[in-house]
Design a protein around this motif. Structure first.
Motif, PDB file in Angstrom:
ATOM      1  N   ALA A 202      43.294  32.358  34.158  1.00 19.73           N
ATOM      2  CA  ALA A 202      42.435  33.669  33.366  1.00 19.73           C
ATOM      3  C   ALA A 202      42.995  34.868  32.985  1.00 19.73           C
ATOM      4  CB  ALA A 202      41.391  34.051  35.146  1.00 19.73           C
ATOM      5  N   GLU A 203      42.390  35.808  32.172  1.00 20.15           N
ATOM      6  CA  GLU A 203      42.587  37.284  31.394  1.00 20.15           C
ATOM      7  C   GLU A 203      43.043  37.807  32.832  1.00 20.15           C
ATOM      8  OE1 GLU A 203      43.901  36.133  27.769  1.00 20.15           O
ATOM      9  OE2 GLU A 203      42.700  34.290  28.313  1.00 20.15           O
ATOM     10  N   ARG A 204      44.055  38.709  32.235  1.00 21.04           N
ATOM     11  CA  ARG A 204      44.651  39.839  33.153  1.00 21.04           C
ATOM     12  C   ARG A 204      43.057  40.935  33.319  1.00 21.04           C
ATOM     13  NH1 ARG A 204      50.161  42.235  29.736  1.00 21.04           N
ATOM     14  NH2 ARG A 204      48.058  42.121  27.874  1.00 21.04           N
ATOM     15  N   PRO A 205      42.107  41.208  32.264  1.00 21.62           N
ATOM     16  CA  PRO A 205      41.151  42.158  33.023  1.00 21.62           C
ATOM     17  C   PRO A 205      40.260  41.474  33.918  1.00 21.62           C
ATOM     18  CG  PRO A 205      40.969  42.227  30.577  1.00 21.62           C
ATOM     19  CD  PRO A 205      41.978  41.021  30.870  1.00 21.62           C
ATOM     20  N   GLU A 206      40.005  40.120  33.711  1.00 27.42           N
ATOM     21  CA  GLU A 206      39.255  39.505  35.245  1.00 27.42           C
ATOM     22  C   GLU A 206      39.489  39.022  36.224  1.00 27.42           C
ATOM     23  OE1 GLU A 206      37.532  35.401  35.852  1.00 27.42           O
ATOM     24  OE2 GLU A 206      38.348  35.528  34.312  1.00 27.42           O
ATOM     25  N   ILE A 207      41.453  39.063  36.422  1.00 24.87           N
ATOM     26  CA  ILE A 207      42.073  39.133  37.321  1.00 24.87           C
ATOM     27  C   ILE A 207      42.409  40.547  38.079  1.00 24.87           C
ATOM     28  CG2 ILE A 207      44.527  38.863  38.637  1.00 24.87           C
ATOM     29  CD1 ILE A 207      44.500  36.268  36.097  1.00 24.87           C
ATOM     30  N   MET A 208      43.009  41.659  36.945  1.00 26.63           N
ATOM     31  CA  MET A 208      42.903  42.521  37.900  1.00 26.63           C
ATOM     32  C   MET A 208      41.779  44.229  38.174  1.00 26.63           C
ATOM     33  SD  MET A 208      45.279  44.885  38.031  1.00 26.63           S
ATOM     34  CE  MET A 208      46.587  44.832  37.212  1.00 26.63           C
ATOM     35  N   ALA A 209      40.045  42.990  37.402  1.00 20.91           N
ATOM     36  CA  ALA A 209      39.019  43.468  38.045  1.00 20.91           C
ATOM     37  C   ALA A 209      39.257  42.875  39.965  1.00 20.91           C
ATOM     38  CB  ALA A 209      38.200  42.835  37.608  1.00 20.91           C
ATOM     39  N   VAL A 210      39.739  41.753  40.269  1.00 19.97           N
ATOM     40  CA  VAL A 210      39.769  41.480  41.582  1.00 19.97           C
ATOM     41  C   VAL A 210      40.294  42.279  42.492  1.00 19.97           C
ATOM     42  CG1 VAL A 210      39.758  39.707  42.623  1.00 19.97           C
ATOM     43  CG2 VAL A 210      38.505  38.824  40.906  1.00 19.97           C
ATOM     44  N   ILE A 211      41.662  42.844  42.421  1.00 18.61           N
ATOM     45  CA  ILE A 211      42.792  42.967  42.599  1.00 18.61           C
ATOM     46  C   ILE A 211      41.937  44.698  42.370  1.00 18.61           C
ATOM     47  CG2 ILE A 211      45.407  44.085  42.460  1.00 18.61           C
ATOM     48  CD1 ILE A 211      45.583  41.372  40.845  1.00 18.61           C
ATOM     49  N   ALA A 212      41.511  45.217  42.158  1.00 15.86           N
ATOM     50  CA  ALA A 212      41.108  46.236  41.810  1.00 15.86           C
ATOM     51  C   ALA A 212      39.978  46.538  43.253  1.00 15.86           C
ATOM     52  CB  ALA A 212      40.793  46.839  40.584  1.00 15.86           C
ATOM     53  N   ASP A 213      39.194  45.761  43.537  1.00 22.70           N
ATOM     54  CA  ASP A 213      37.922  45.648  43.620  1.00 22.70           C
ATOM     55  C   ASP A 213      38.623  45.493  45.593  1.00 22.70           C
ATOM     56  OD1 ASP A 213      35.136  45.744  45.380  1.00 22.70           O
ATOM     57  OD2 ASP A 213      34.898  43.208  44.927  1.00 22.70           O
ATOM     58  N   LEU A 214      39.068  46.410  46.751  1.00 21.41           N
ATOM     59  CA  LEU A 214      39.749  46.240  47.540  1.00 21.41           C
ATOM     60  C   LEU A 214      38.634  46.143  48.685  1.00 21.41           C
ATOM     61  CD1 LEU A 214      42.095  49.503  47.554  1.00 21.41           C
ATOM     62  CD2 LEU A 214      42.992  47.549  46.648  1.00 21.41           C
ATOM     63  N   GLU A 215      38.153  46.847  48.477  1.00 18.95           N
ATOM     64  CA  GLU A 215      36.484  46.504  49.075  1.00 18.95           C
ATOM     65  C   GLU A 215      36.408  45.021  49.637  1.00 18.95           C
ATOM     66  OE1 GLU A 215      34.027  49.680  48.602  1.00 18.95           O
ATOM     67  OE2 GLU A 215      35.422  51.035  50.378  1.00 18.95           O
TER      68      GLU A 215
END
Length: 144
Positions: A13-26
């Motif tokens: 996957a691309e970085r933005p997709e992965i970082m969106a998952v990482i940023a969704d802490l809840e």
């Protein structure tokens, strides 16, 4: 807290997709084993968490701690302990994302200090188990 443990995995996957998952802490409890609850207490202008409370069950230890986050676009995020728990007295972690041939190389670094005396080898082994479990969960969640 000089010693850190790290590990990497490749995710399709691309970085933005992965970082969106990482940023969704809840959402972590749904894919990251050992995470019981994540509550975001403050967000930045970009909507990403700046402060959060984490409750985890880590084998012999369970605790709730406060974390502060620093985001570098979709390249990296670091977090540090701002509110100690009953067991955890120090914590510093990071995810670094680098483009890698049709996917992204994700590196997770972690250093944890606890109130209970623990020899370095045992501590690093526990950190490695946390990291590997998190990376497997992240990869499975993003690629599904």
């Amino acid at each position: 807290m000089a010693d850190r443990t790290s590990s990497s995995t490749s995710i399709k996957a691309e970085r933005p997709e992965i970082m969106a998952v990482i940023a969704d802490l809840e959402a972590y409890p749904s894919w990251a084993s050992g995470i019981r609850e994540f509550t975001v207490e403050e967000t930045g202008e970009d909507g990403r968490p700046l402060r959060a409370r984490l409750t985890f069950d880590g084998g012999p230890f369970s605790d709730t701690v406060g974390l502060a986050y620093e985001w570098q676009g979709d390249e990296s995020v670091t977090w540090t302990l701002v509110d100690k728990g009953n067991v955890v007295t120090g914590l510093h972690g990071s995810y670094t994302l680098a483009e890698a041939g049709g996917g992204t190389e994700v590196t997770y670094e972690l250093a944890v200090d606890v109130r209970v005396p623990m020899i370095g080898m045992v501590k690093r082994k526990a950190e490695k188990r946390i990291i590997d479990s998190a990376l497997k969960g992240l990869k499975r969640h993003v690629e599904s």
